[in-house]
Scaffold this motif. Structure first.
Motif, short mmCIF file in Angstrom:
data_model
loop_
_atom_site.label_atom_id
_atom_site.label_comp_id
_atom_site.label_asym_id
_atom_site.label_seq_id
_atom_site.Cartn_x
_atom_site.Cartn_y
_atom_site.Cartn_z
N ASP A 107 -0.91 6.75 0.95
CA ASP A 107 -2.32 7.16 1.01
C ASP A 107 -3.27 5.98 1.22
O ASP A 107 -4.48 6.16 1.28
CB ASP A 107 -2.72 7.95 -0.24
CG ASP A 107 -2.64 7.12 -1.52
OD1 ASP A 107 -2.34 5.91 -1.46
OD2 ASP A 107 -2.87 7.70 -2.61
N GLY A 108 -2.72 4.76 1.32
CA GLY A 108 -3.54 3.58 1.56
C GLY A 108 -3.92 2.81 0.30
O GLY A 108 -4.46 1.71 0.38
N LYS A 109 -3.65 3.37 -0.86
CA LYS A 109 -4.00 2.69 -2.12
C LYS A 109 -3.17 1.43 -2.30
O LYS A 109 -1.94 1.46 -2.20
CB LYS A 109 -3.75 3.63 -3.30
CG LYS A 109 -4.09 2.99 -4.63
CD LYS A 109 -3.79 3.92 -5.79
CE LYS A 109 -4.08 3.23 -7.11
NZ LYS A 109 -3.71 4.05 -8.25
N VAL A 110 -3.84 0.30 -2.55
CA VAL A 110 -3.16 -0.96 -2.80
C VAL A 110 -2.67 -0.95 -4.24
O VAL A 110 -3.46 -0.80 -5.17
CB VAL A 110 -4.10 -2.16 -2.56
CG1 VAL A 110 -3.40 -3.48 -2.94
CG2 VAL A 110 -4.56 -2.20 -1.11
N THR A 111 -1.35 -1.10 -4.42
CA THR A 111 -0.79 -1.07 -5.77
C THR A 111 -0.25 -2.41 -6.23
O THR A 111 0.04 -2.58 -7.41
CB THR A 111 0.34 -0.02 -5.88
OG1 THR A 111 1.35 -0.34 -4.93
CG2 THR A 111 -0.19 1.38 -5.62
N GLY B 160 5.38 3.60 1.96
CA GLY B 160 4.28 2.66 1.93
C GLY B 160 4.46 1.58 2.97
O GLY B 160 5.40 1.61 3.77
N GLN C 35 0.84 -1.19 0.00
CA GLN C 35 0.00 0.00 0.00
C GLN C 35 0.88 1.24 0.00
O GLN C 35 1.85 1.31 0.75
CB GLN C 35 -0.88 0.04 1.25
CG GLN C 35 -1.96 -1.00 1.25
CD GLN C 35 -2.74 -0.96 2.54
OE1 GLN C 35 -2.32 -1.56 3.52
NE2 GLN C 35 -3.86 -0.25 2.54
N GLN C 36 0.50 2.20 -0.83
CA GLN C 36 1.18 3.49 -0.81
C GLN C 36 0.82 4.22 0.47
O GLN C 36 -0.08 3.82 1.20
CB GLN C 36 0.75 4.33 -2.01
CG GLN C 36 1.16 3.74 -3.34
CD GLN C 36 0.59 4.54 -4.50
OE1 GLN C 36 -0.42 5.24 -4.39
NE2 GLN C 36 1.25 4.44 -5.65
#
Length: 181
Positions: A51-55, A168, A48-49
């Protein structure tokens, strides 16, 4: 105001000190990395970055064996985009004090030596991973915290930093195959 500044500085310095693995000394089940990772272990994880976004999501098959006083971990990653990766760790015990276990380890894509300490059900593992991204390799500092939930299951949360800035987090759940139904 004169009291506020020293108080704020003390709070900031305490935050930099981080957690000590010894605070988990009384927790059970007790984690012995050599015992837990000997055999085949599966892990499922995600990156996760900030900001919480799973990449990125992935599965890891880990084969652990004990050879000549070392724990060898052959990790084979399969990412959600179809790419694969292998990392082989060589871990050795580095003595004991305060009831904890200390470890050090090497891998081809780890800069220098990784260091870790285990106490109770927890293991803190710190290292610098040489991470290739778009043709450039970045030296990223990892601070892993692993917690044994039961004799079969462990949860790992790692912070990934560069220049002290968190880029992250990696979250993993481990499950020993010997425990599978």
């Amino acid at each position: 105001m004169k009291r506020t500044i020293p108080t704020l500085l003390a709070i900031l310095l305490a935050g930099c000190a981080g957690r000590d693995v010894q605070q988990y000394q009384a927790n059970t089940p007790v984690l012995d990395p050599a015992e837990y990772f000997t055999g085949v272990t599966d892990a499922w994880g995600m990156f996760q970055q900030r900001d919480g976004k799973v990449t990125k999501r992935f599965h890891v098959e880990i084969t652990g064996s004990q050879q000549q006083g070392a724990l060898l971990l052959d990790e084979r990653f399969r990412y959600d985009d179809g790419t694969t990766q292998q990392r082989v760790w060589r871990l050795v015990r580095d003595g004991k004090d305060d009831g904890g276990q200390h470890w050090r380890g090497t891998a081809a894509d780890v800069k220098g030596e990784a260091r870790g300490s285990a106490a109770g059900n927890a293991l803190r593992w710190q290292y610098t991973l040489l991470l290739p991204v778009d043709g450039t390799t970045y030296a990223m500092q990892f601070d892993d915290w692993m917690f044994l939930v039961d004799r079969c299951t462990m949860i790992n949360r790692a912070s990934m930093r560069k220049f002290g800035i968190e880029f992250g987090q990696v979250t993993l759940t481990f499950r020993r195959r010997a425990c599978s139904p």
